[in-house]
Design an enzyme around this catalytic site. Structure first.
Site, short mmCIF file in Angstrom:
data_model
loop_
_atom_site.label_atom_id
_atom_site.label_comp_id
_atom_site.label_asym_id
_atom_site.label_seq_id
_atom_site.Cartn_x
_atom_site.Cartn_y
_atom_site.Cartn_z
N HIS A 30 0.87 -1.18 0.00
CA HIS A 30 0.00 0.00 0.00
C HIS A 30 0.91 1.23 0.00
CE1 HIS A 30 -3.96 1.80 0.64
NE2 HIS A 30 -3.43 2.60 1.54
N LYS A 69 -10.14 6.59 -4.16
CA LYS A 69 -9.15 7.59 -3.79
C LYS A 69 -7.78 7.10 -4.24
CE LYS A 69 -7.78 8.63 0.63
NZ LYS A 69 -7.90 9.27 1.95
N LYS A 125 -3.61 7.63 -3.80
CA LYS A 125 -2.52 8.19 -3.02
C LYS A 125 -1.44 8.67 -3.99
CE LYS A 125 -3.80 7.08 1.27
NZ LYS A 125 -3.92 8.06 2.35
N ASP A 169 -5.30 11.89 -2.55
CA ASP A 169 -4.71 12.27 -1.27
C ASP A 169 -3.22 12.46 -1.50
OD1 ASP A 169 -3.89 12.64 1.32
OD2 ASP A 169 -4.58 10.70 2.07
N GLU A 201 -7.14 15.98 -1.20
CA GLU A 201 -6.87 15.86 0.23
C GLU A 201 -5.44 16.28 0.57
OE1 GLU A 201 -7.05 12.44 3.76
OE2 GLU A 201 -7.87 12.03 1.77
N ASP A 215 -6.99 17.11 6.22
CA ASP A 215 -6.84 15.89 7.03
C ASP A 215 -5.83 16.14 8.15
OD1 ASP A 215 -6.61 13.40 8.15
OD2 ASP A 215 -5.67 12.45 6.43
N LYS A 223 -11.15 11.59 12.05
CA LYS A 223 -10.51 10.33 12.45
C LYS A 223 -10.51 10.27 13.97
CE LYS A 223 -7.43 10.02 8.45
NZ LYS A 223 -6.05 10.21 7.93
N GLU A 270 -13.99 6.17 4.39
CA GLU A 270 -12.98 5.26 3.83
C GLU A 270 -12.68 4.14 4.84
OE1 GLU A 270 -9.67 7.93 3.08
OE2 GLU A 270 -8.95 7.72 5.14
#
Length: 373
Positions: free
Chosen positions: A21, A166, A168, A197, A223, A248, A272, A326
Site C-alpha cells: 500500500h 481515492k 494516493k 490524497d 486531500e 486531514d 478520524k 474510507e
C-alpha cells in the site's frame, strides 16, 4: 458498588496486507495494531484499538510507543477508577498526559465498549443513537501501477463493493502523478468519483500547478496537498479552485476545525477518531464543521475491525457525511482477529449490531498474530 477498572492489557498484533500500500511517505506490507483489553471488576471486558500507518512515517506515535505509553503512563491513571464515567476519565487522561491521541482513542473505545456491554446498548446508542446503519465506503487505489489500479477499480464496481475511489499521490513528480490519476478517471468515466490524497507532499506553488491539472481531469476532491501546519495556504487553495479541498492532517480536533473555519477555509474535514483522541473528540470536531458549513468525511488510519467499528459507531450518529467514508481498513488485511468480520456490501458497510462495539475477538487468531516479545 459500581464497577471499577481492574486491569488493562496491550498487545502488538501484526497482520499482513493484501498488497503493498503506497503512500507519499511510506509503503506498507503489514499493519501493526495495538489491541487494548480492559477488564472491569464486574467481569466485563472492553476492547479498543490503536493503529497508525508505517511506524513513525505518518505521525509522532508508533505502535511500540503507544503500547509503552499506555502501559507506563495512561493505564495507571485509569486503574481503580469508576468504569462508567467516560467523560471524567477522558478529562483525567487529558489533564495528566499530553498528546497521545491514538492511545487515548483506544482507551476511550474500550471504556465505551464495556459500558455498552454493561447496559445492553451499542456504542452508537450510548452516543445518542444511529441515524444511519449502512455507511458508504470508498476504496483507495494504491498499487502505484495505472493498469492495475484501473482493473482493481473496475472489479470493485462490478462486485458492488465500492463506488468511489481515492488515489494516493505525491511520491512521484507532479506531471507523472497527474497522468496516472487522469488515466484512471478517464477509464472509469461517470461510473465512479475519483479523489486524490497528496499526504502533505507538495509545497503551495506545486499544489497550484497540480490541482489545476487534477481539476481539469475531473477529480472531485483534493486531500491535504500541502503540509498540515500551513492553514493559510490550504485556505488559499480552497478559495482558488472549484474542486474542494479536504483537510486531514491539518485538522486534528475541534480547536483546529474552528481555526480553519474562522480563517475562511471551505471544503471538507477528514474525521478520524485517532486524531481527535476518541469518539467524543471527533464528534466535537464534526459539530464545528457542520456549524461552519464544512463537509464531513469519515477517515481511517487503516485500523482493523475493532478500530473501524468504533469509528462507524461515531459516524452513524452524524446527520450526513457529504463525502462518505474510507472505513476499508479490514479489507486491506489478509486475515483478522475477530470472530465475525464486518459486512461490506452495496458500496458500503453495515454498522455492527449488539451491545458495545458488537465485536468479539477470535482468541486463536489473536494469539497467532500477537507479537511474542
Amino acid at each position: 458498588m459500581s464497577s471499577v477498572i481492574e486491569r488493562i492489557e496491550t498487545l502488538l498484533v501484526d497482520l499482513p496486507t493484501i498488497r503493498p500500500h503506497k503512500l507519499s511517505m511510506t509503503t506498507m506490507a503489514c499493519q501493526t495494531m495495538v489491541i487494548v483489553r480492559m477488564l472491569h471488576s464486574d467481569g466485563i471486558e472492553g476492547l479498543g484499538e490503536a493503529t497508525t500507518i508505517g511506524g513513525l512515517a505518518y505521525g509522532p506515535e508508533s505502535p511500540e510507543s503507544i503500547k509503552t505509553n499506555i502501559d507506563t503512563y495512561l493505564a495507571p491513571l485509569l486503574i481503580g477508577q469508576p468504569s462508567g464515567n467516560v467523560h471524567g476519565l477522558r478529562a483525567r487522561l487529558n489533564r495528566q498526559a499530553r498528546g497521545n491521541t491514538i492511545a487515548k482513542s483506544a482507551l476511550e473505545t474500550a471504556l465505551l465498549d464495556a459500558q455498552g456491554k454493561r447496559l445492553g446498548l451499542s456504542v452508537a446508542e450510548l452516543l445518542g443513537g444511529a441515524r444511519q446503519t449502512h455507511l458508504p465506503v470508498l476504496w483507495t487505489l494504491a498499487s502505484g501501477d495505472t493498469r492495475k489500479d484501473i482493473d482493481e477499480a473496475l472489479l470493485r464496481l462490478e462486485q458492488r463493493r465500492h463506488g468511489d475511489f481515492k488515489l494516493k499521490i505525491g511520491a512521484n513528480p507532479v506531471d507523472q502523478d497527474v497522468r496516472h490519476v487522469a488515466a484512471i478517471k478517464e477509464a472509469l468515466g461517470d461510473r465512479a468519483s475519483v479523489r486524490v490524497d497528496v499526504n502533505q507532499a507538495w509545497d503551495e506553488p506545486t499544489a497550484v500547478r497540480g490541482i489545476q491539472a487534477l481539476q481539469d481531469a475531473g477529480i472531485e476532491l483534493i486531500e491535504q496537498a500541502i503540509p498540515a501546519r500551513e492553514h493559510a495556504g490550504l485556505t488559499r487553495l480552497a478559495n482558488r479552485f472549484n474542486v474542494p479541498m479536504l483537510a486531514d492532517e491539518a485538522v486534528q480536533d475541534a480547536h483546529d476545525g474552528l481555526a480553519l473555519a474562522a480563517g475562511g477555509f471551505s471544503g471538507a474535514f477528514a474525521l478520524k477518531i485517532a486524531k481527535s483522541g476518541g469518539l467524543h473528540g471527533v464528534l466535537e470536531l464534526a459539530h464545528v464543521a457542520k456549524a461552519a458549513g464544512i463537509g464531513l468525511y469519515g477517515g481511517t488510519l487503516l485500523e482493523g475491525t475493532i478500530g473501524t467499528a468504533a469509528a462507524l459507531h461515531a459516524w452513524a450518529t452524524l446527520p450526513e457525511m457529504a463525502w462518505g467514508t474510507e472505513m476499508f481498513g479490514p479489507l486491506l488485511l489478509t486475515d483478522d482477529i475477530v470472530a465475525e468480520p464486518l459486512t461490506y456490501r452495496d458500496f458500503g458497510v453495515e454498522l455492527p449490531g449488539g451491545p458495545g462495539l458488537g465485536i468479539t475477538l477470535d482468541e486463536d487468531k489473536l494469539a497467532h498474530y500477537a507479537r511474542k516479545h
